[in-house]
Design an enzyme around this catalytic site. Structure first.
Site, mmCIF file in Angstrom:
data_model
loop_
_atom_site.group_PDB
_atom_site.id
_atom_site.type_symbol
_atom_site.label_atom_id
_atom_site.label_comp_id
_atom_site.label_asym_id
_atom_site.label_seq_id
_atom_site.Cartn_x
_atom_site.Cartn_y
_atom_site.Cartn_z
ATOM 1 N N THR A 11 0.621 -1.329 0.141
ATOM 2 C CA THR A 11 0.004 -0.118 -0.033
ATOM 3 C C THR A 11 0.866 1.143 0.092
ATOM 4 O OG1 THR A 11 -0.043 0.148 2.560
ATOM 5 C CG2 THR A 11 -1.714 -1.173 1.114
ATOM 6 N N GLN A 13 4.294 3.738 -1.136
ATOM 7 C CA GLN A 13 4.723 4.312 -2.433
ATOM 8 C C GLN A 13 5.523 3.156 -3.320
ATOM 9 O OE1 GLN A 13 7.539 8.299 -3.401
ATOM 10 N NE2 GLN A 13 8.722 6.362 -2.545
ATOM 11 N N ALA A 85 7.784 -1.472 6.493
ATOM 12 C CA ALA A 85 8.743 -0.889 7.411
ATOM 13 C C ALA A 85 8.227 0.424 8.060
ATOM 14 C CB ALA A 85 10.225 -0.885 6.675
ATOM 15 N N SER A 128 18.812 0.559 2.952
ATOM 16 C CA SER A 128 18.652 1.938 2.669
ATOM 17 C C SER A 128 19.948 2.649 2.484
ATOM 18 C CB SER A 128 17.825 2.451 3.858
ATOM 19 O OG SER A 128 18.058 3.694 4.042
ATOM 20 N N GLU A 130 20.514 5.109 4.537
ATOM 21 C CA GLU A 130 20.579 5.675 5.862
ATOM 22 C C GLU A 130 21.443 4.911 6.550
ATOM 23 O OE1 GLU A 130 19.118 7.648 8.286
ATOM 24 O OE2 GLU A 130 19.010 8.983 6.324
ATOM 25 N N TYR A 152 16.072 3.997 13.025
ATOM 26 C CA TYR A 152 15.684 3.268 11.699
ATOM 27 C C TYR A 152 16.905 2.882 10.941
ATOM 28 C CZ TYR A 152 14.681 3.374 6.705
ATOM 29 O OH TYR A 152 14.447 3.140 5.468
ATOM 30 N N ARG A 281 17.040 16.984 13.538
ATOM 31 C CA ARG A 281 17.272 15.690 14.178
ATOM 32 C C ARG A 281 18.392 15.382 15.190
ATOM 33 N NH1 ARG A 281 15.704 12.404 8.838
ATOM 34 N NH2 ARG A 281 13.758 13.386 8.462
ATOM 35 N N ALA A 283 20.467 13.267 15.539
ATOM 36 C CA ALA A 283 21.803 12.936 14.907
ATOM 37 C C ALA A 283 21.336 13.047 13.242
ATOM 38 C CB ALA A 283 22.773 11.688 15.048
HETATM 39 O O1 G4F Z 1 12.667 13.231 3.221
HETATM 40 P P1 G4F Z 1 13.317 12.728 4.719
HETATM 41 O O2 G4F Z 1 12.501 12.604 6.078
HETATM 42 O O3 G4F Z 1 14.207 11.478 4.469
HETATM 43 P P2 G4F Z 1 15.486 10.604 4.890
HETATM 44 O O4 G4F Z 1 15.500 10.920 6.468
HETATM 45 O O5 G4F Z 1 16.403 10.886 4.080
HETATM 46 O O6 G4F Z 1 14.960 9.262 4.614
HETATM 47 C C1 G4F Z 1 14.279 8.664 3.730
HETATM 48 O O7 G4F Z 1 15.249 8.169 2.701
HETATM 49 C C2 G4F Z 1 15.939 6.963 3.185
HETATM 50 C C3 G4F Z 1 16.828 6.480 2.145
HETATM 51 O O8 G4F Z 1 18.157 7.242 2.530
HETATM 52 C C4 G4F Z 1 15.049 5.758 3.454
HETATM 53 F F1 G4F Z 1 15.509 4.884 3.967
HETATM 54 C C5 G4F Z 1 14.000 6.307 4.410
HETATM 55 O O9 G4F Z 1 13.014 5.468 4.917
HETATM 56 C C6 G4F Z 1 13.241 7.537 3.858
HETATM 57 O O10 G4F Z 1 12.721 7.367 2.836
HETATM 58 O O11 G4F Z 1 14.515 13.880 5.094
HETATM 59 C C7 G4F Z 1 15.569 14.283 4.163
HETATM 60 C C8 G4F Z 1 16.411 15.222 4.640
HETATM 61 C C9 G4F Z 1 16.958 14.837 6.238
HETATM 62 O O12 G4F Z 1 18.179 15.468 6.369
HETATM 63 C C10 G4F Z 1 15.949 15.867 6.998
HETATM 64 O O13 G4F Z 1 16.746 16.208 8.227
HETATM 65 O O14 G4F Z 1 15.708 16.686 4.856
HETATM 66 C C11 G4F Z 1 15.949 17.262 6.180
HETATM 67 N N1 G4F Z 1 14.771 17.785 6.704
HETATM 68 C C12 G4F Z 1 14.798 19.156 6.625
HETATM 69 N N2 G4F Z 1 13.595 19.787 6.881
HETATM 70 C C13 G4F Z 1 13.608 17.591 6.793
HETATM 71 C C14 G4F Z 1 12.869 18.703 7.226
HETATM 72 N N3 G4F Z 1 13.015 16.087 6.694
HETATM 73 C C15 G4F Z 1 11.436 16.219 6.946
HETATM 74 N N4 G4F Z 1 11.038 15.108 6.826
HETATM 75 N N5 G4F Z 1 10.855 17.057 7.421
HETATM 76 C C16 G4F Z 1 11.308 18.577 7.345
HETATM 77 O O15 G4F Z 1 10.847 19.364 7.777
#
Ligand code: G4F
Length: 337
Positions: A11, A13, A85, A128, A130, A152, A281, A283
């Site tokens: 279900t 993306q 997950a 990932s 990550e 994660y 975050r 870290a």
């Molecule tokens: O979009 P994000 O939440 O993705 P993140 O943490 O990179 O993880 C995604 O990609 C991984 C593959 O590397 C997957 F395994 C995981 O399941 C997921 O799909 O955040 C991306 C970046 C981060 O550095 C975060 O700190 O964007 C930065 N960010 C800045 N402002 C933000 C925000 N992230 C989110 N979600 N919301 C914000 O307001």
């Protein structure tokens, strides 16, 4: 006879794009879904609504080995794609325990159930980027050391090692994909790309006036999810199971994504984006950039979308979604009067 595939996380993306891809290739597609989802199809199945008549859904939970065993002991599969997950990194800091439980035990349950009931089923694990976390080199490839920076990331390293261990210990065909960030119009609203594209649409259409974000300097290797599911399938078609990085090889900052997204609707991002430390975050993963040479050479995989095309598609899809929702609301109001 057509091949049968089981998708956990159908279900989501990636699950929805993968189901479409496998159906187009002539597969019989099955999905594991939580019972609560079956009871609330309108909300929970929005990404697979158009496929619902063509796929087979089975109720099961990643928290329950018996529920998974029940499915794998009754239906034989050629391939299993384990995508389900708790995938939101920020949430894993708030509740590391449930992230670990779902992501590690859930993966172990699926592997154990397959080993018990159908050890010849080919298995894909959604690893990932990550896992690289505080990167030790750039770009990152299959030999780069892991240094996860979140519960994660740690849970994905454990899933990766479990997958490798089932391959080595039980000679099962178990593959690890190491996928870098992949996005698209079906992305959840909590992830930064969709948060940006949906808020850009809301600002352009006058619904809101600002976008609050955390770390604008974080850099990611962003590709399109529809490209990445093709790589998952190719990984399971090789003679030998292995590990593959899937990435575009380009890195962009959150700020770059904002700039392009606002540009797309003729707005200046600097007038609307506010930094809010609430979204920082504990870290951070500062930089990700993948080296997908092995996937290119061995799988013949190449991304079709460029970064700019990805951003454009997401912004336009959100503009259309919001415009339609507003028109529906207006029509509803008109009928009430
Ligand atoms: O979009 P994000 O939440 O993705 P993140 O943490 O990179 O993880 C995604 O990609 C991984 C593959 O590397 C997957 F395994 C995981 O399941 C997921 O799909 O955040 C991306 C970046 C981060 O550095 C975060 O700190 O964007 C930065 N960010 C800045 N402002 C933000 C925000 N992230 C989110 N979600 N919301 C914000 O307001």
């Amino acid at each position: 006879m057509s091949k049968k595939a089981l998708i956990t996380g159908i279900t989501g993306q990636d699950g929805s794009y993968l189901a479409e891809h496998l159906l187009a290739l002539g597969y019989e597609v099955h999905g594991l879904v939580r019972r609560v989802a079956l009871e609330d199809p309108e909300r929970r199945f929005n990404r697979i609504a158009h496929l619902i008549e063509s796929i087979h859904l089975h109720p099961a939970s990643l928290e329950s080995y018996p529920s998974i065993f029940h499915v794998t002991s009754r239906c034989e599969f050629d391939e299993c794609y384990h995508l389900a997950a708790q995938s939101f990194v920020a949430e894993s800091f708030s509740d590391g325990f449930s992230t670990m439980n779902t992501n590690i035990n859930g993966t172990h349950y699926i592997l154990a159930a397959l080993r018990e009931t159908q050890p010849r089923c080919r298995f894909y694990f959604a690893g990932s980027s990550e896992m690289f976390g505080k990167v030790e080199e750039s770009p990152q490839n299959e030999r780069t050391r892991f240094h996860p920076r979140s519960p994660y990331g740690i849970s994905k390293v454990a899933g990766f090692e479990l997958t490798r261990n089932y391959r080595e210990a039980y000679s099962m065909y178990c593959v690890n994909g190491i996928l870098f960030n992949h996005e698209g119009p079906r992305r959840g609203f909590e992830f930064v790309t969709r948060k940006i594209s949906s808020t850009v649409a809301r600002i352009k259409l006058g619904v809101t006036s600002e976008l609050r974000l955390g770390n604008l300097d974080a850099r990611r290797d962003w590709g399109h999810a529809s490209d990445y599911v093709r790589a998952m399938h190719l990984m399971l078609q090789q003679d030998e199971p292995d590990e593959y990085v899937v990435a575009t090889g380009e890195t962009h900052s959150v700020r770059d994504f904002c700039e392009l997204a606002f540009d797309e609707v003729g707005l200046d991002w600097k007038e609307y984006v506010r930094v809010d430390e609430k979204y920082y975050r504990p870290a951070e993963v500062d930089l990700l950039m993948g080296d997908a040479r092995k996937a290119r050479e061995r799988l013949g995989w190449h991304p079709r979308y460029t970064f700019t095309e990805l951003v454009k598609e997401m912004v336009h899809a959100d503009m259309e979604l919001l415009t339609k929702a507003t028109e529906r609301k207006d029509r509803g109001r008109g009928q009430e009067q």
